[in-house]
Scaffold this motif. Structure first.
Motif, PDB file in Angstrom:
ATOM      1  N   PRO A 246      10.773 -20.943  25.068  1.00  0.00           N
ATOM      2  CA  PRO A 246      10.291 -22.083  25.856  1.00  0.00           C
ATOM      3  C   PRO A 246       9.076 -22.758  25.216  1.00  0.00           C
ATOM      4  N   ILE A 247       9.094 -24.072  25.236  1.00  0.00           N
ATOM      5  CA  ILE A 247       7.968 -24.867  24.746  1.00  0.00           C
ATOM      6  C   ILE A 247       7.400 -25.634  25.942  1.00  0.00           C
ATOM      7  N   ILE A 248       6.111 -25.502  26.158  1.00  0.00           N
ATOM      8  CA  ILE A 248       5.485 -26.251  27.240  1.00  0.00           C
ATOM      9  C   ILE A 248       4.684 -27.401  26.637  1.00  0.00           C
ATOM     10  N   VAL A 249       5.012 -28.606  27.061  1.00  0.00           N
ATOM     11  CA  VAL A 249       4.229 -29.768  26.655  1.00  0.00           C
ATOM     12  C   VAL A 249       3.260 -30.031  27.799  1.00  0.00           C
ATOM     13  N   LEU A 250       1.987 -29.761  27.536  1.00  0.00           N
ATOM     14  CA  LEU A 250       0.981 -29.794  28.598  1.00  0.00           C
ATOM     15  C   LEU A 250       0.267 -31.138  28.598  1.00  0.00           C
TER      16      LEU A 250
END
Lengths: 296, 585
Positions: B358-362
């Motif tokens: 998973p990649i979180i774009v914050l």
């Protein structure tokens, strides 16, 4: 096209208790896949958590074992991404009628073309015998100090009112009939649910095979027309009971196809997948310059 | 140099948002650098909305404190904002509906009373279109050719039919003509049209455009401020780019559907804010455990619980970093402006596929709902350079003859070849239980260690393609500001203003936050003269992270948690305060 041996895995075997109803549903599902002539690689079994949700481990198709209560939206994502697949959701009563009921309702109203098989044993088995959303009213076990006063979820009425277009009840004590129901459920274009009564031989000492044999009947033998919604609803309401049984009375449990309706599926309404499944569409040469120009 | 800030204030429901965008568009087409920012309460009608549009003929990065043109659609706007008026500012208002005393303003303020309501009546428009009259009136203060606005109206409303275009053109023209006739050249600023090189793009649009370019095929998003414009932008391009965009029953379903679609082989994403992310947490771990690629956009707003729904904060950094039970690899990227929102979203999709995690774009409200200008050529260049990299995804040909495929095969880089349902030889199992190479549940100790190490091994390879943290400004500046995410914008503005006063500060912007680039940050901090961490939360989440990964203590911090973004003026003051302290010592 498949044969039973194509669906066998060699490195493991089911670890359900001897006599558990899950065995019969497992056999029925494999028989149904063969009867439906499906290619194993075009079938995806998606499950949650619980004894029944281990089933996909032991069938050689694609499998995804996710979280408790959440297999439905995962399955919906799979089906929308690749509408060419046969997607079957496996869950238990805790999974589908407790933790994940919200997803069940919405999948039903969308009429997404997949099949849900609920192993309904009216108890939490894997956690060693607490009451479940479908435990009969008046039952007492380790999670309740007095007999339960909660009316059980009625999966069939719930499914009909939510918009499911194929609603059936099966029973692990009759695996041939269970196979037929799964076959019909998978063939049906739309959301199918097969609530499958499945005695837990270890923790549920009330709803046993014998108990069911004495109470189940086949709706088709009573001339039921599954397209008759009012009648279907009345049948669904026969059991489970929302009040304790009176002295001298006995439950009557309908099995078979309770309700069936033809309606557009969720996928039918999505233009983006009318020509080809999403997964087959090329993502090469995507040109966003036109939408960038609109921001000038 | 001309640098003005226009502000419209009024009740929600009076088209404040549309008017704001319209104004931003005017400035953009004049070839200026533009930034806009909106403040509004969480309700549909009533309440006070304020839309700030700043424009300049030199490059700007964010909003500022002072206002040069104030459009007051009600008396409350004047009361709330008159203290923000800069010298020589203009105040546009309708004398028929608002009572204004000339002596309540500084003498340099230009009062521009216009019969806004009456103008709508004269052209047969609804009274709700007073805002449109005010756009024309505003334009006439600093530019004398109405054609620019006519074109914008045609482009914006053309799809809605001739009548809507006609009404908008005529109402705005009424305001324009009135001001041109009665207040010509009375305002202190006028702009010349310059060649337009920029587009005007919102942070949310930039994320959505990045996703579209990256080959997004499936998005499931439950609405929540501040990421709603991602949903609407994707929806408006859904048919053109053949993307299935669905609004599911809740955030649990949103992330689960995205995981399902990704498992089935298409690029997928979801987006939410902190509250929705709370619901997604268990499935975040599912994505990591099943090694199913996933991109999640988390738009921060002040929490906890419902918090401050329409305002901004950077308070979810530690949350997204530690969310879900157990240890598992994840990547967190926090873009600092619209250009990074685009480029880093592009990268996020490649990282997700290549490393199967998973990649979180914050992001946050400030970046999501604000708009800024950026050169269109930069976006086009990034787009044409981009290559979709799907990593070890197996093709149909590769799986055709395979037997005994193992989904979690142990490899040198921890990444296992990935089949997708439908591939004949690729039948495999993805399990949320700890599993062996086949995906079968496995409770052996040595297998557990192998699988944990396998999953984490992927990060060692992923970080090799992380861009290094960027140091903006002069290397030897007496102060190094350290920040993540959208704080970059006001800091960059502050640095530019400080430079004009002969004060140097530089900025260390950390965009790739997890795994944290400890060595690079340590190197820069060690060579810095003084350090200041600027972040939008109460407890110093980012500052603590720096200490955790470098063992270093920064000298100063500036934290904000009032729901408002940083203002460059505040940062300028803070920098001066720190550097003056140094002088005293």
């Amino acid at each position: 096209m498949s044969e039973l041996k194509d669906l066998e895995i060699t490195y493991d075997k089911p670890n359900w208790c001897p006599g558990c109803g899950d065995w019969a549903i497992w056999v029925s599902l494999k028989n149904a896949i063969v009867a439906l002539n499906l290619n194993p690689w075009e079938v995806v079994l998606v499950s949650g958590i619980g004894c029944s949700s281990k089933l996909p481990y032991w069938v050689k198709t694609y499998g995804f074992n996710g979280l408790h209560g959440r297999p439905m939206p995962v399955a919906e994502g799979i089906k929308l991404a690749n509408s060419g697949l046969t997607v079957i959701v496996i869950g238990g009563d805790g999974d589908q009628y407790g933790e994940g009921t919200n997803h069940l309702i919405h999948a039903a109203r969308r009429n997404i073309d997949l099949t849900l098989i609920v192993h309904n044993n009216q108890i939490y088995g894997l956690t060693t015998g607490q009451y479940s959303p479908t435990t009969d009213i008046g039952e007492k076990n380790k999670a309740t100090p007095t007999p339960t006063v909660e009316a059980p979820v009625n999966p069939l009425s719930l499914a009909i009112s939510a918009g499911a277009t194929f609603v059936a009840r099966g029973f692990a004590g009759d695996h041939k009939r269970e196979t037929d129901l799964i076959v019909e459920g998978v063939k049906h274009k739309g959301f199918s649910i097969i609530d499958s009564m499945q005695p837990c031989v270890t923790f549920n000492h009330k709803n046993t095979y014998t108990w069911f044999y004495e109470r189940v009947y086949k709706v088709e033998e009573k001339g039921h027309n599954p397209k008759d919604k009012a009648k279907a609803f009345a049948l669904a309401e026969q059991w489970p009971l929302r009040l304790p049984l009176k002295e001298g009375e006995k439950e009557s449990i309908p099995t078979g196809i309770i309700y069936k309706e033809e309606r557009l599926t969720w996928g039918d309404g999505i233009l983006q997948i009318a020509q080809a499944p999403l997964v087959k569409q090329s993502v090469e040469e995507i040109d966003i310059n036109p939408i960038l120009e609109e921001l000038k | 140099m001309n640098d003005i800030q226009w502000l419209i204030g009024g009740e929600a429901g009076y088209g404040i948002m549309t008017t704001g965008i319209m104004m931003s568009k005017i400035f953009t087409r004049l070839g200026l650098s533009v930034f806009d920012y909106v403040e509004y309460p969480s309700l549909i009608r009533g309440g006070h909305n304020a839309y700030y549009v700043r424009a300049s003929d030199e490059e700007i990065y964010c909003q500022k404190r002072t206002v040069d043109i104030l459009v007051a659609l009600n008396r409350e706007t004047i009361d709330k904002h008159k203290h923000e008026l800069f010298e020589n500012a203009a105040v546009i208002y309708d004398p028929d509906t608002i009572k204004v005393e000339p002596n309540e303003f500084a003498s340099s303020v230009l009062l521009v009373p216009i019969p806004l309501l009456e103008s709508t009546k004269q052209v047969g428009a609804d009274k709700l279109m007073v805002n449109t009259v005010s756009v024309g009136a505003s334009l006439a203060l600093f530019y004398s050719d109405f054609e620019i606005l006519r074109r914008i109206m045609e482009d914006t409303f053309g799809r809605k039919g001739e009548n809507i275009v006609y009404l908008n053109v005529n109402t705005s023209k009424a305001g324009f003509d009135y001001v041109l006739k009665n207040f010509s050249k009375k305002f202190s600023v006028s702009f010349e049209k310059k060649p337009q090189k920029n587009i005007l793009i919102g942070g949310a649009e930039a994320v959505a455009f990045g996703a579209i370019r990256a080959g997004l095929k499936f998005a499931s998003i439950y609405p929540m401020t501040p990421i709603n414009p991602i949903l609407t932008t994707l929806v408006s391009s859904a048919l053109k780019y053949s993307i299935v965009v669905k609004e599911p029953e809740d955030e649990i379903s949103a992330i689960s559907m995205a995981i399902g679609a990704s498992f089935a082989g298409v690029r997928s994403m979801t987006a939410t804010s902190g509250g929705g992310f709370s619901l997604m947490v268990e499935s975040l771990g599912l994505s990591a455990q099943t090694e199913t690629p996933l991109v999640i956009v988390e738009g921060m707003r002040p929490g906890p619980a419902t918090g401050f729904p329409t305002w901004t904060e950077q308070g979810d950094l530690r949350f997204v970093m530690h969310a879900a039970q157990g240890d598992f690899p994840r990547i967190i990227i926090a873009p600092g402006d619209v250009s990074e929102a685009f480029s880093q979203t592009l990268h996020a999709f490649n990282l997700a596929d290549k490393y199967q995690l998973p990649i979180i774009v914050l992001v946050d409200k400030y970046l999501m709902e604000g708009h800024a200008t950026a050169p269109i050529e930069n976006f086009k260049a990034l787009s044409s350079k981009y290559r979709i990299e799907r990593g070890k995804m197996l093709s149909d040909q590769e799986t055709e003859g395979m037997v005994d495929y193992e989904r979690y095969e142990l490899t040198d880089d921890g990444i296992s070849p990935r089949s997708i349902p439908g591939q004949k030889g690729g039948i495999g199992f993805s399990g949320s239980d700890e599993h062996d190479e086949r995906g079968l549940y496995n409770e052996e100790a040595d297998n557990r260690i192998k699988m944990m190490d396998k999953r984490f091994k992927k990060l060692e390879f992923a970080i090799r393609e992380f861009p290094a943290p960027v140091l903006y400004g002069k290397k030897d500046a007496p102060l190094t500001i350290i920040a993540f995410g959208s704080s970059k914008m006001p800091i960059m503005q502050a640095m530019k203003w400080l430079e004009k006063e002969g004060i140097d500060a530089n900025l260390l912007q950390v965009s790739y936050l997890a795994p944290f680039p400890g060595a690079a940050v340590e190197r820069i901090i060690k060579s810095a003269k003084k350090t200041l961490v600027v972040e939008g939360n109460k407890t110093g989440q980012f500052e603590g992270l720096i200490r955790e990964h470098t063992g270093l203590v920064v000298d100063h911090n500036f934290r904000k948690y009032d729901g408002r973004p940083f203002y460059p003026e505040e940062i300028v003051a803070k920098v001066k305060e720190i550097l003056c302290q140094n002088l005293k010592i």
